[in-house]
Scaffold this active site. Structure first.
Site, mmCIF file in Angstrom:
data_model
loop_
_atom_site.group_PDB
_atom_site.id
_atom_site.type_symbol
_atom_site.label_atom_id
_atom_site.label_comp_id
_atom_site.label_asym_id
_atom_site.label_seq_id
_atom_site.Cartn_x
_atom_site.Cartn_y
_atom_site.Cartn_z
ATOM 1 N N THR A 81 14.165 -2.463 -1.154
ATOM 2 C CA THR A 81 14.455 -1.326 -0.276
ATOM 3 C C THR A 81 15.936 -0.936 -0.241
ATOM 4 O O THR A 81 16.806 -1.781 -0.080
ATOM 5 C CB THR A 81 13.998 -1.653 1.158
ATOM 6 O OG1 THR A 81 12.658 -2.100 1.101
ATOM 7 C CG2 THR A 81 14.128 -0.445 2.066
ATOM 8 N N GLU A 82 16.171 0.363 -0.363
ATOM 9 C CA GLU A 82 17.527 0.909 -0.287
ATOM 10 C C GLU A 82 17.708 1.604 1.061
ATOM 11 O O GLU A 82 16.773 2.220 1.561
ATOM 12 C CB GLU A 82 17.711 1.930 -1.417
ATOM 13 C CG GLU A 82 19.055 2.616 -1.405
ATOM 14 C CD GLU A 82 19.226 3.623 -2.542
ATOM 15 O OE1 GLU A 82 18.327 3.738 -3.388
ATOM 16 O OE2 GLU A 82 20.277 4.289 -2.551
ATOM 17 N N HIS A 103 26.371 3.607 -4.012
ATOM 18 C CA HIS A 103 26.092 2.339 -3.344
ATOM 19 C C HIS A 103 26.965 2.210 -2.106
ATOM 20 O O HIS A 103 28.157 2.476 -2.152
ATOM 21 C CB HIS A 103 26.403 1.160 -4.275
ATOM 22 C CG HIS A 103 25.421 1.024 -5.392
ATOM 23 N ND1 HIS A 103 25.727 0.388 -6.564
ATOM 24 C CD2 HIS A 103 24.142 1.437 -5.516
ATOM 25 C CE1 HIS A 103 24.675 0.415 -7.371
ATOM 26 N NE2 HIS A 103 23.695 1.056 -6.756
ATOM 27 N N THR A 115 0.820 -1.223 0.000
ATOM 28 C CA THR A 115 0.000 0.000 0.000
ATOM 29 C C THR A 115 0.855 1.275 0.000
ATOM 30 O O THR A 115 0.319 2.377 -0.091
ATOM 31 C CB THR A 115 -0.943 0.024 1.217
ATOM 32 O OG1 THR A 115 -0.168 -0.243 2.387
ATOM 33 C CG2 THR A 115 -2.030 -1.014 1.096
ATOM 34 N N LYS A 131 -3.761 -3.401 7.578
ATOM 35 C CA LYS A 131 -4.671 -3.227 6.442
ATOM 36 C C LYS A 131 -5.225 -4.554 5.937
ATOM 37 O O LYS A 131 -5.746 -4.640 4.828
ATOM 38 C CB LYS A 131 -3.977 -2.459 5.316
ATOM 39 C CG LYS A 131 -3.596 -1.049 5.751
ATOM 40 C CD LYS A 131 -3.395 -0.104 4.595
ATOM 41 C CE LYS A 131 -3.190 1.309 5.143
ATOM 42 N NZ LYS A 131 -2.614 2.227 4.178
ATOM 43 N N GLU A 166 31.099 -3.968 -9.735
ATOM 44 C CA GLU A 166 31.611 -2.628 -9.483
ATOM 45 C C GLU A 166 32.664 -2.703 -8.390
ATOM 46 O O GLU A 166 32.868 -3.757 -7.784
ATOM 47 C CB GLU A 166 30.475 -1.658 -9.135
ATOM 48 C CG GLU A 166 29.601 -2.084 -7.983
ATOM 49 C CD GLU A 166 28.320 -1.244 -7.852
ATOM 50 O OE1 GLU A 166 27.721 -0.867 -8.870
ATOM 51 O OE2 GLU A 166 27.931 -0.971 -6.720
#
Lengths: 408, 312
Positions: B99-100, B249, B17, B43, B211
């Site tokens: 999620t970051e 990052h 939501t 909810k 990376e």
């Protein structure tokens, strides 16, 4: 986030970790009071320590910031028993430029001094706590080779570093502390003092969401006390929201003014030394774009990640930051829109360039939904854009722009 | 074929939501993902927007009612590690955490609790997983992908899209693309995903995008050298990144002289990986590698005996 030595020692003190005592001053007028207070505590030998966010201070050199040729003092950390001498050191450090192997040739201005007790000790050790990414656990590293760079020890005599990994659910146990103490060859009172030291140190690391805690050197005093002579602490940026007391320690003087400005706009910007500015969405693509600039014959002037939602406002702010750097001779915009509509980003770029009267050539590469419409918008804008359709094309356009700039 | 995810995989969305969660749930459903439930504590009992997708208070409730097997996590960073643990303990088999910004300490705890369980964790701080033409769990733009036979594994988001676009433009489709995430602690590393792609008969080649920071690329290179016969194309972002700085990052940082791009590229070259210097050459290099493989396979088979010289 990084903090100063004197701040790290303040944090450690709260956790009952024995540290070298001292008083921080920001102005020479505070010097006499600091010394008087230290003398009142029974201290008769002093160390004057420059506080900057970089290592190698002891072996660093201080220069006149207005004339970088003028050497003012050798060594950013000085020991003396003479109060007048201590003051002389303080005068020579405050406001001058400290250059160490970690600061680069531009150095850092010393704005704070830590006046501490001078201690006699019989041995220097090394202790470090950090995340071992290979096993996704924190690791305590200890070594008998204190007072030297641990990277050097790791390179030359790796067997002299002992490691203990911490199970996050169990925490650091006494047997592990004993293992480290035995590994360091400690005995008697020093052994007994080391156990609570390391347990408290680890607690401080854990509870403050530290990402790196280094005590180098850790000393064994002549009466076998274990004490942190130096302390370096970094913190996990992602966890700062739950440590307002740590955020208080942030020293904006240690950060690049452009980076501070960028962080206000929620832009992730790192200033570099090159001549081609770049604006990209996503950290990986931003690094790759810097690499492309280098391959195209330029040098990246910055890292700039404008994040997921590239819109008119973020693009305009990005230009503002990039153009504040006078070295920038060209700009490469590389936005992989994905779900974001490229024509909207293009309109943002056009508006920003018009409003800000951008003078340097701008290579634009927009990819994703409506990329073709975006290209048309840019080409029909009457502005001097170099529009690229692929990353390869963008690289070639950067090269040609740079060649033109060189000969123009 | 594909790995981790296909058309039938029953997916629950944690944080359905929220702003990000609801937008991307819509996108996932549109792409064909079998989203069977959502979870938002408090909810439970509602439906997701104009769909029939039921919302539950807990992941356990969602599994009980819908037999969900996989989850997409869009929960804010302060609660995301807890959401991962909830999903793992409820019996979800594939957790994709988008999620970051999750604190490292939380991830250390959750990673080590989840490690021994029969569950795969992808992320956090990642674009997710997509099996083109079938389903996606994540935030990647579906339309740049094309169904096919090359697997993609990457620490980045938009740079992965870049590589995928290059492949699709050359007519090379993808079996499954996995964004493993840019954090120092991630559930699945290169080596985990490459093992799956290597075992997948529907995957003919692998693109690996790393990376700076850490040593996961070197680990994977070692594995590839020993086990992977399929062509692998590799790129490492951040050759021009300065040491000691976190490049966006949290995991992209060169510390103590370790984790540099040149070190990683050297290890990958040694393992026989086609390492590209330019990120613009990822697609074309894979095309050449695949073409070469096909011409090799198409060579006429020699009939009769051939004496091989004995090497000592």
């Amino acid at each position: 986030m990084k903090i100063h030595e004197y701040q790290a020692k303040e944090v450690l003190k709260k956790y009952g970790v024995p540290v070298q005592d001292g008083i921080a001053i920001k102005d020479i007028s505070e010097f006499d009071d600091a010394i008087t207070e230290l003398q009142r505590r029974g201290i008769s030998q002093f160390v004057v320590k420059s506080q900057i966010h970089a290592g190698g201070r002891g072996k660093g050199k201080l220069y006149n910031p207005n004339n970088k040729e003028e050497l003012v003092l050798e060594g950013g950390v000085k020991f003396t028993t003479d109060v007048l001498k201590a003051k002389e050191y303080a005068v020579k450090m405050l406001g001058n430029l400290l250059v160490t192997h970690q600061t680069g040739s531009e150095g850092k201005i010393v704005k704070t001094l830590f006046i501490t007790e001078g201690l006699d000790y019989k041995k220097e050790l090394y202790l470090g706590i950090l995340l071992d990414r290979a096993v996704s656990k924190n690791v305590i590293m200890a070594s008998t080779e204190g007072g030297v760079e641990i990277e050097k020890v790791a390179e030359e005599t790796p067997e002299k570093i002992i490691k203990e990994w911490i199970d996050p659910s169990a925490g650091l146990h006494a047997y592990q502390a004993r293992k480290l103490a035995f590994g360091l060859g400690l005995e008697g009172a020093a052994f007994k003092n080391f156990i609570p030291f390391i347990l408290k140190l680890y607690k401080a690391y854990e509870e403050t969401d530290s990402s790196m805690l280094e005590i180098n050197p850790l000393i064994i005093t002549n009466d076998d006390l274990i004490l942190a002579l130096d302390a370096k602490m970094n913190f996990d940026d992602n966890a700062l929201y739950r440590h307002p007391e740590i955020v208080e320690y942030r020293d904006l003087d240690e950060e690049d003014p452009l980076e501070i400005e960028a962080s206000k706009y929620n832009l992730n910007y790192i200033k570099l030394d090159g001549n081609v500015g770049c604006m990209v969405n996503g950290a990986g693509l931003a690094m790759a774009t810097m690499d492309i600039i280098k391959l195209a014959g330029g040098e990246p002037a910055n890292f700039l990640d404008v994040g997921g939602g590239a819109n008119k406002e973020t693009v305009a702010n990005g230009f503002k930051i990039i153009l504040s750097d006078p070295n920038v001779k060209a700009i490469l915009i590389n936005i992989f829109g994905g779900i974001v509509r490229c024509d909207r980003v293009a309109q943002g770029v056009i508006d920003a360039v018009k409003e800000m009267a951008v003078q340097v050539p701008v290579v634009v590469r927009l990819e994703g939904t409506n990329a073709v419409e975006a290209k048309e918008l840019l080409e029909n804008s009457g502005l001097n854009f170099e529009v690229a359709l692929s990353l390869q094309d963008a690289a070639q356009k950067v090269t040609s722009v740079l060649t033109y700039e060189t000969f123009a | 074929m594909s790995i981790l995810l296909d058309k039938k995989t029953k997916v629950v969305v944690q944080g359905i939501t929220g702003g990000e969660g609801s937008f991307h749930t819509g996108q996932m459903i549109e792409y064909g993902t079998n989203v069977v439930a959502g979870v938002t504590p408090g909810k439970g009992g509602q439906k997701f927007e104009n769909t029939n997708v039921p919302i539950f208070n807990t992941v356990a409730d969602a599994i009980k009612a819908t037999k969900a097997e996989a989850t997409a996590i869009f929960v804010p960073p302060a609660f995301a590690a807890d959401a991962i643990l909830e999903a793992a303990n409820a019996g979800i088999k594939l957790i994709v955490c988008i999620t970051e910004g999750i604190p490292t300490k939380d991830m250390i705890t959750v990673y080590n609790l989840v490690k021994g369980k029969d569950v795969k964790l992808v992320g956090p701080n990642c674009p997710g997983v997509i099996s083109p033409g079938k389903a996606k769990i994540g935030i990647m733009p579906g339309f740049i992908h094309k169904q096919g036979r090359v697997g993609v594994v990457s620490r980045s988001g938009t740079l992965t899209y870049e590589a995928v676009k290059q492949l699709s433009d050359l007519g090379i489709g993808q079996s499954t693309c996995v964004g493993i995430g840019g954090d120092p602690i991630i559930g699945s590393r290169f080596i985990d995903v490459i093992k799956l792609l290597n075992d997948d008969p529907g995957t003919e080649g692998i693109v690996m995008i790393g990376e700076i920071g850490g040593s996961a690329e070197e680990e994977a290179a070692e594995f590839i050298k020993k086990n992977v016969k399929k062509p692998v194309v590799g790129f490492i972002a951040g050759r021009t990144a300065p040491p000691g700085r976190r490049m966006g990052h949290a995991g992209a940082i060169i510390s103590g002289g370790k984790g540099t791009a040149s070190e990683k590229m050297a290890a990958m070259k040694k393992a026989g990986i086609h390492v590209v210097e330019s990120p613009a050459k990822i697609g074309i290099t894979m095309k050449k590698a695949l073409d070469k493989m096909k011409t090799k396979a198409a060579k006429p088979v020699r009939i009769g005996k051939k004496v091989k010289p004995v090497k000592k």
